[in-house]
Design an enzyme around this catalytic site. Structure first.
Site, PDB file in Angstrom:
ATOM      1  N   TRP A   1     -17.714 -20.761  -3.339  1.00  0.00           N
ATOM      2  CA  TRP A   1     -16.655 -19.756  -3.224  1.00  0.00           C
ATOM      3  C   TRP A   1     -15.365 -20.559  -3.363  1.00  0.00           C
ATOM      4  O   TRP A   1     -14.948 -21.258  -2.439  1.00  0.00           O
ATOM      5  CB  TRP A   1     -16.746 -19.057  -1.870  1.00  0.00           C
ATOM      6  CG  TRP A   1     -15.621 -18.118  -1.586  1.00  0.00           C
ATOM      7  CD1 TRP A   1     -14.428 -18.417  -0.995  1.00  0.00           C
ATOM      8  CD2 TRP A   1     -15.541 -16.724  -1.875  1.00  0.00           C
ATOM      9  NE1 TRP A   1     -13.631 -17.313  -0.901  1.00  0.00           N
ATOM     10  CE2 TRP A   1     -14.294 -16.251  -1.425  1.00  0.00           C
ATOM     11  CE3 TRP A   1     -16.406 -15.822  -2.453  1.00  0.00           C
ATOM     12  CZ2 TRP A   1     -13.893 -14.923  -1.542  1.00  0.00           C
ATOM     13  CZ3 TRP A   1     -16.033 -14.499  -2.565  1.00  0.00           C
ATOM     14  CH2 TRP A   1     -14.783 -14.054  -2.124  1.00  0.00           C
TER      15      TRP A   1
ATOM     16  N   HIS B   1      12.147  12.401  16.584  1.00  0.00           N
ATOM     17  CA  HIS B   1      12.614  13.081  15.362  1.00  0.00           C
ATOM     18  C   HIS B   1      11.516  13.943  14.742  1.00  0.00           C
ATOM     19  O   HIS B   1      11.505  14.153  13.536  1.00  0.00           O
ATOM     20  CB  HIS B   1      13.114  12.032  14.356  1.00  0.00           C
ATOM     21  CG  HIS B   1      14.225  11.199  14.886  1.00  0.00           C
ATOM     22  ND1 HIS B   1      15.496  11.688  15.091  1.00  0.00           N
ATOM     23  CD2 HIS B   1      14.238   9.920  15.329  1.00  0.00           C
ATOM     24  CE1 HIS B   1      16.264  10.740  15.593  1.00  0.00           C
ATOM     25  NE2 HIS B   1      15.529   9.649  15.753  1.00  0.00           N
TER      26      HIS B   1
ATOM     27  N   LYS C   1      -7.151   1.702  10.504  1.00  0.00           N
ATOM     28  CA  LYS C   1      -8.500   1.276  10.912  1.00  0.00           C
ATOM     29  C   LYS C   1      -9.262   2.427  11.540  1.00  0.00           C
ATOM     30  O   LYS C   1     -10.439   2.658  11.259  1.00  0.00           O
ATOM     31  CB  LYS C   1      -8.385   0.094  11.875  1.00  0.00           C
ATOM     32  CG  LYS C   1      -8.113  -1.220  11.179  1.00  0.00           C
ATOM     33  CD  LYS C   1      -9.364  -1.696  10.473  1.00  0.00           C
ATOM     34  CE  LYS C   1      -9.135  -2.645   9.327  1.00  0.00           C
ATOM     35  NZ  LYS C   1      -8.343  -2.151   8.219  1.00  0.00           N
TER      36      LYS C   1
ATOM     37  N   GLU D   1      -1.432  -0.270  11.045  1.00  0.00           N
ATOM     38  CA  GLU D   1      -2.768  -0.825  10.762  1.00  0.00           C
ATOM     39  C   GLU D   1      -3.790  -0.286  11.745  1.00  0.00           C
ATOM     40  O   GLU D   1      -4.921   0.025  11.361  1.00  0.00           O
ATOM     41  CB  GLU D   1      -2.718  -2.351  10.803  1.00  0.00           C
ATOM     42  CG  GLU D   1      -4.055  -3.040  10.585  1.00  0.00           C
ATOM     43  CD  GLU D   1      -4.684  -2.769   9.199  1.00  0.00           C
ATOM     44  OE1 GLU D   1      -3.990  -2.200   8.338  1.00  0.00           O
ATOM     45  OE2 GLU D   1      -5.862  -3.099   9.028  1.00  0.00           O
TER      46      GLU D   1
ATOM     47  N   CYS E   1     -18.608 -21.232   0.869  1.00  0.00           N
ATOM     48  CA  CYS E   1     -19.690 -21.845   0.095  1.00  0.00           C
ATOM     49  C   CYS E   1     -20.982 -21.855   0.913  1.00  0.00           C
ATOM     50  O   CYS E   1     -20.973 -21.702   2.119  1.00  0.00           O
ATOM     51  CB  CYS E   1     -19.330 -23.286  -0.262  1.00  0.00           C
ATOM     52  SG  CYS E   1     -17.774 -23.419  -1.135  1.00  0.00           S
TER      53      CYS E   1
ATOM     54  N   ASN F   1     -19.135 -27.750   1.891  1.00  0.00           N
ATOM     55  CA  ASN F   1     -18.492 -26.492   2.278  1.00  0.00           C
ATOM     56  C   ASN F   1     -17.381 -26.866   3.239  1.00  0.00           C
ATOM     57  O   ASN F   1     -17.614 -27.543   4.231  1.00  0.00           O
ATOM     58  CB  ASN F   1     -19.510 -25.566   2.972  1.00  0.00           C
ATOM     59  CG  ASN F   1     -18.867 -24.268   3.435  1.00  0.00           C
ATOM     60  OD1 ASN F   1     -17.792 -23.893   2.955  1.00  0.00           O
ATOM     61  ND2 ASN F   1     -19.500 -23.584   4.380  1.00  0.00           N
ATOM     62  N   GLY F   2     -16.139 -26.484   2.941  1.00  0.00           N
ATOM     63  CA  GLY F   2     -15.016 -26.805   3.828  1.00  0.00           C
ATOM     64  C   GLY F   2     -13.800 -27.168   2.985  1.00  0.00           C
ATOM     65  O   GLY F   2     -13.721 -26.863   1.801  1.00  0.00           O
TER      66      GLY F   2
ATOM     67  N   ARG G   1     -23.153 -14.404   0.821  1.00  0.00           N
ATOM     68  CA  ARG G   1     -21.888 -15.003   1.263  1.00  0.00           C
ATOM     69  C   ARG G   1     -20.831 -14.931   0.178  1.00  0.00           C
ATOM     70  O   ARG G   1     -19.673 -15.270   0.410  1.00  0.00           O
ATOM     71  CB  ARG G   1     -22.115 -16.462   1.671  1.00  0.00           C
ATOM     72  CG  ARG G   1     -23.074 -16.668   2.819  1.00  0.00           C
ATOM     73  CD  ARG G   1     -23.612 -18.084   2.858  1.00  0.00           C
ATOM     74  NE  ARG G   1     -22.602 -19.063   3.148  1.00  0.00           N
ATOM     75  CZ  ARG G   1     -22.399 -19.594   4.360  1.00  0.00           C
ATOM     76  NH1 ARG G   1     -23.150 -19.202   5.360  1.00  0.00           N
ATOM     77  NH2 ARG G   1     -21.482 -20.500   4.549  1.00  0.00           N
TER      78      ARG G   1
ATOM     79  N   LYS H   1     -14.653  -1.325  -1.455  1.00  0.00           N
ATOM     80  CA  LYS H   1     -14.049  -2.598  -1.040  1.00  0.00           C
ATOM     81  C   LYS H   1     -12.967  -3.008  -2.050  1.00  0.00           C
ATOM     82  O   LYS H   1     -11.990  -3.622  -1.685  1.00  0.00           O
ATOM     83  CB  LYS H   1     -15.113  -3.694  -0.972  1.00  0.00           C
ATOM     84  CG  LYS H   1     -14.597  -5.023  -0.403  1.00  0.00           C
ATOM     85  CD  LYS H   1     -14.104  -4.870   1.005  1.00  0.00           C
ATOM     86  CE  LYS H   1     -13.443  -6.112   1.543  1.00  0.00           C
ATOM     87  NZ  LYS H   1     -12.830  -5.869   2.874  1.00  0.00           N
TER      88      LYS H   1
ATOM     89  N   GLU I   1     -10.193   5.037   8.794  1.00  0.00           N
ATOM     90  CA  GLU I   1     -11.194   4.658   7.784  1.00  0.00           C
ATOM     91  C   GLU I   1     -12.557   4.351   8.407  1.00  0.00           C
ATOM     92  O   GLU I   1     -13.570   4.392   7.716  1.00  0.00           O
ATOM     93  CB  GLU I   1     -10.707   3.496   6.920  1.00  0.00           C
ATOM     94  CG  GLU I   1     -10.484   2.187   7.624  1.00  0.00           C
ATOM     95  CD  GLU I   1     -10.051   1.084   6.657  1.00  0.00           C
ATOM     96  OE1 GLU I   1     -10.386   1.140   5.468  1.00  0.00           O
ATOM     97  OE2 GLU I   1      -9.365   0.149   7.105  1.00  0.00           O
TER      98      GLU I   1
HETATM   99  C1  AGP Z   1      -8.312  -1.757   4.422  1.00  0.00           C
HETATM  100  O1  AGP Z   1      -9.226  -1.782   5.516  1.00  0.00           O
HETATM  101  C2  AGP Z   1      -8.844  -0.938   3.283  1.00  0.00           C
HETATM  102  N1  AGP Z   1     -10.116  -1.455   2.888  1.00  0.00           N
HETATM  103  C3  AGP Z   1      -7.832  -0.761   2.140  1.00  0.00           C
HETATM  104  O2  AGP Z   1      -6.691  -0.132   2.687  1.00  0.00           O
HETATM  105  C4  AGP Z   1      -7.363  -2.079   1.449  1.00  0.00           C
HETATM  106  O3  AGP Z   1      -6.553  -2.805   2.335  1.00  0.00           O
HETATM  107  C5  AGP Z   1      -6.550  -1.699   0.211  1.00  0.00           C
HETATM  108  O4  AGP Z   1      -7.394  -0.976  -0.658  1.00  0.00           O
HETATM  109  C6  AGP Z   1      -5.981  -2.935  -0.527  1.00  0.00           C
HETATM  110  O5  AGP Z   1      -7.035  -3.718  -0.997  1.00  0.00           O
HETATM  111  P1  AGP Z   1      -6.678  -5.182  -1.576  1.00  0.00           P
HETATM  112  O6  AGP Z   1      -6.188  -5.997  -0.412  1.00  0.00           O
HETATM  113  O7  AGP Z   1      -7.965  -5.703  -2.127  1.00  0.00           O
HETATM  114  O8  AGP Z   1      -5.616  -5.032  -2.626  1.00  0.00           O
END
Ligand code: AGP
Length: 630
Positions: free
Chosen positions: A93, A526, A507, A503, A2, A119-120, A27, A625, A510
Site C-alpha cells: 500500500w 435564529h 456520522k 461531523e 502493507c 511494512n512501515g 488490507r 466508499k 449515515e
Molecule cells: C464520510 O463518512 C462519508 N463516507 C462521505 O461523506 C465521504 O467523506 C465523502 O464522500 C468524501 O469522500 P472522499 O474523502 O473520498 O473524497
C-alpha cells in the site's frame, strides 16, 4: 497498509506465500511480490564441501497490476525452480514512491543475494540512501524500504557473522516504524524478522515456521502463534524459532492460541471494520506525523512537490471537499487562518464548481479526499486549475486520480479504510491539514519558532489522547442506550467545535439513519431552536476551547425547552458535567488541535446507536466508499 507473509520449511512454501498474500488482500494494496530460496536444478555444484549439492538461488517476482497482481505473481512463480526452501511475500500500500513494479517489494541488495519486505516508514531513509549511494550501492527504487537491504549487505560485507547479526546492525541505523522479513541465499532456510510499531506474528509447527503481518494470513496453518513485540528480532528456521531483542538479548517467546475464523481475524477480533478502524486512529495520526515533524521543531513536507517559495507567494487558500473531508477542511481552516494569517475560504466541492469563485495564481486550492477519486472534488480541482490556481491534494491513496493532476500532494497515512464511514482517514486528514497550516505559517514567518515547537509538541501528544478517547467506547455506549429511542438529534459547537458538530451529525445520519443536524451554537436562536422540544437530544462540544461560557448559555437555552443534553467535556471538568444529562469525556488538548480528539466520541456514539438499531456499520444503506458520480 502493507502486508507481509514468510515461511521456511515444509513442502508447500510457495503455496503458503501465494495463499497468504491472497488473505492479506483485504488490507488493500496496489502491487505485490515474493522472493524464494530455491534449489537450482540446472546444475550441481562441485565443491569439496558441497559435493553433489545443487546450488541455491534467490528467485524474485513482482507485479504492479492492482488487484490482478497476485494472479500475475502466481503465473510467474510457475517458472521458479523447485524445491523451494523458504520464501517472503508482500502486498504494498504505497506510502513512499508511487505504485510500480520497481517500487514493489521484495527489494534486493546490489548482489541480488538478499531480499527484504517491509511494512512501515523509515523516517531517515533519505540520509541513509545518500550514505549508501556514496559508498557505491546502487538503489533502484523510490521507496524508503530499499535502504534496509543495502544496510544488511553492507553489514555482511563488514564482517557480520550471519544474516541475523547483519539485520541487527542494519536496524541499529534505522529510525521509524518497521515490520520486516529478510531472506538470503547464503542461509536459504532462515527468515529473519523484526518489528517496531508495525505488527508481526509468528506461527510454528514441528517442520515449518511462518511469519505474517496479521493472523488471518496464517489461519489454518497452525494454532501456535507468537506475537512479536517492539524492538524484537526473530530467526525462523524449519520448526525452530529464536527471538531476541534488537540488541541480541534472548527473549522467551510466549505462545498464544487463536480460535478466530478468517472473517473475525481480518477484523483483528473486532466485530466490524469500523470499530477496528476507530481503534487504528492513534496509529493513523502517528503515521501521518511520522518523518514530517522533527524533534528540533521543524517540519519537513518534502513530498509536497512545490517549494517554499511557491507557498510564500500564496495570498489566499481555498479548501474544497465533500462530506467528512469537507468537515476536516473546516476544522483546519481555523488553525490555518490563525497561524498563517491567510484568508481561507472553504466550499463544498459540488458548489465550488458552478459559482465562478474568485481564484487566481495567488490562490492555493486544497482538495481533501481520502479516496482521491470523488468526482465532485476532482472536477472542482480541475476548475481551480483552469482559473490558474495552485492545487494541493490531501489524500489517503497514493497515485489516485487527484494526486496525479495536483501540483502538490500531502498524503495521509491511515492505511486502507474498509468501513464506508470515514473515521481514521478523517482524523489523518485533520492532522495533515494542521501540518500544512504550520508549514504555511513557518514559510510566511507568522509564527515564532518557539511557538511552532510548542505546537509540534501538542501534535506529538495527539495519538495518545486519541487513544484515550477511543478506549471509552463502553462509556459512550451507555449514553447511547439512554437515548436509543430518540428520533431527533441536534449537534452544536462553536468555533472549531462547529465542524465537529457537523461531523457528529453526519456520522449519526449515515450510520443510524436518524434525523440529525449540526449547527453553530450561536445560530440556534435564529431558527433551529424551534425544533427543540422534550425528547430532543442535543449534543454539544463543550471542551474548553475559549468559548465555553457562550456554549453553556446555548445549552441553557435548549435545556429550558426540555432537551436531553449530552456534552463532550474535558476530563475532570465537573462544572460542565453538572450542566449535562450525560458526558462524553475527552482529554484536553490545544484548542486548535481539539477536533482531532473531540470528534472521536461522536464517531463512537453514531457507531453505538447504529449497532443498537441492528444496522450494518461497515456498509450503510445507499452509501458508497468512493463517490464517482456527480
Ligand atoms: C464520510 O463518512 C462519508 N463516507 C462521505 O461523506 C465521504 O467523506 C465523502 O464522500 C468524501 O469522500 P472522499 O474523502 O473520498 O473524497
Amino acid at each position: 497498509m502493507c502486508g507481509i507473509i514468510a515461511v521456511t520449511g515444509g513442502d508447500e512454501v510457495l503455496d503458503v506465500i501465494l495463499d497468504g498474500l491472497a488473505r492479506l488482500e483485504y488490507r488493500g494494496y496496489d502491487s505485490a511480490g515474493l522472493a524464494l530460496t530455491t534449489v537450482r536444478d540446472d546444475a550441481t555444484v562441485v565443491d569439496s564441501d558441497l559435493e553433489g549439492v545443487a546450488p541455491v538461488t534467490l528467485w524474485r517476482a513482482r507485479a504492479a497490476d492492482g488487484t490482478r497482481s497476485l494472479d500475475h505473481l502466481a503465473k510467474q512463480a510457475e517458472g521458479a525452480s523447485r524445491p523451494v526452501r523458504a520464501g517472503i511475500g508482500h502486498t504494498r500500500w504505497a506510502t513512499h514512491g508511487r505504485p510500480s513494479e520497481g517500487n514493489a517489494h521484495p527489494h534486493l541488495d546490489c548482489t541480488g543475494r538478499i531480499a527484504v519486505v517491509h511494512n512501515g516508514i523509515i523516517e531517515n531513509h533519505a540520509e541513509l540512501a545518500a550514505e549508501l549511494t556514496g559508498a557505491g550501492h546502487r538503489l533502484r527504487s523510490e521507496t524508503d524500504t530499499e535502504v534496509v537491504v543495502h544496510l544488511v549487505e553492507a553489514a555482511l560485507a563488514a564482517g557480520a557473522p550471519g544474516l541475523a547479526a547483519a539485520v541487527r546492525a542494519a536496524l541499529a541505523r534505522v529510525r521509524g516504524a518497521f515490520a520486516l522479513a529478510v531472506l538470503a541465499v547464503d542461509e536459504p532456510d532462515l527468515v529473519v524478522a523484526a518489528r517496531r510499531v508495525s505488527p508481526l506474528v509468528v506461527g510454528m509447527t514441528s517442520s515449518s515456521a511462518f511469519l505474517a503481518s496479521d493472523i488471518p494470513a496464517l489461519l489454518g496453518r497452525t494454532d501456535r502463534f507468537y506475537v512479536l513485540d517492539d524492538d524484537q528480532l526473530a530467526e525462523l528456521r524449519p520448526g525452530s524459532l529464536v527471538v531476541t531483542t534488537l540488541d541480541g538479548d534472548p527473549v522467551e517467546p510466549v505462545a498464544t492460541t487463536v480460535e478466530w475464523d478468517l472473517d473475525a481475524a481480518r477484523k483483528d477480533g473486532f466485530d466490524d471494520f469500523m470499530s477496528k478502524e476507530i481503534h487504528e486512529q492513534p496509529t493513523a495520526v502517528a503515521n501521518t506525523l511520522l518523518d514530517r515533524v522533527h524533534a528540533d521543531g521543524h517540519l519537513v513536507l518534502d513530498e509536497l512537490r512545490v517549494g517554499h517559495d511557491v507557498l510564500a507567494g500564496i495570498d489566499k487558500v481555498f479548501v474544497v471537499a465533500c462530506g467528512s473531508s469537507y468537515h476536516a477542511g473546516l476544522m483546519a481552516k481555523y488553525a490555518m487562518e490563525h497561524w498563517a494569517r491567510l484568508p481561507v475560504e472553504i466550499d463544498i466541492a459540488s458548489e465550488f464548481r458552478y459559482r465562478d469563485p474568485v481564484v487566481d495564481e495567488g490562490t492555493l486550492v486544497v482538495g481533501v479526499s481520502q479516496s482521491g477519486e470523488t468526482v465532485d472534488t476532482l472536477q472542482a480541482l480541475r476548475e481551480a486549475k483552469r482559473k490558474g490556481a495552485r492545487v494541493l491534494v490531501v489524500c489517503n491513496v497514493v497515485d489516485a486520480s487527484m494526486t496525479r493532476e495536483a501540483d502538490a500532494v500531502l498524503y495521509t497515512r491511515a492505511g486502507p479504510e474498509i468501513g464506508v464511514a470515514a473515521t481514521k482517514t478523517h482524523l489523518a486528514q485533520i492532522t495533515a491539514l494542521l501540518l500544512l497550516a504550520l508549514t504555511l505559517a513557518q514559510v510566511r514567518g507568522t509564527l515564532e519558532d518557539a511557538d511552532v515547537r510548542l505546537l509540534l509538541g501538542d501534535l506529538h501528544a495527539l495519538p495518545d489522547k486519541v487513544g484515550l478517547a477511543v478506549d471509552r467506547g463502553d462509556d459512550v455506549l451507555a449514553v447511547a442506550e439512554q437515548v436509543r429511542d430518540a428520533s431527533a438529534f441536534l449537534f452544536l459547537g462553536r468555533h472549531v467545535g462547529y465542524p465537529v458538530a457537523l461531523e457528529g451529525a453526519l456520522k449519526l445520519k449515515e450510520l443510524s439513519y436518524l434525523r440529525a443536524e449540526g449547527f453553530p451554537a450561536g445560530e440556534l436562536k435564529h431558527g433551529p431552536i424551534a425544533l427543540v422540544e422534550p425528547g430532543t437530544v442535543v449534543l454539544g462540544v463543550a471542551t474548553r476551547t475559549g468559548l465555553w461560557e457562550k456554549m453553556m448559555a446555548n445549552v441553557a437555552e435548549v435545556r429550558s425547552r426540555g432537551a436531553t443534553i449530552v456534552l463532550v467535556a474535558n476530563d475532570g471538568d465537573e462544572e460542565t458535567a453538572g450542566l449535562a444529562d450525560a458526558v462524553l469525556w475527552v482529554p484536553a488538548t490545544h484548542p486548535l488541535l481539539s477536533p482531532v480528539v473531540d470528534v472521536v466520541p461522536f464517531q463512537l456514539f453514531a457507531y453505538a446507536l447504529a449497532r443498537l438499531h441492528g444496522y450494518d456499520v461497515d456498509r450503510p444503506r445507499n452509501l458508497a466508499k468512493v463517490v464517482t458520480v456527480e
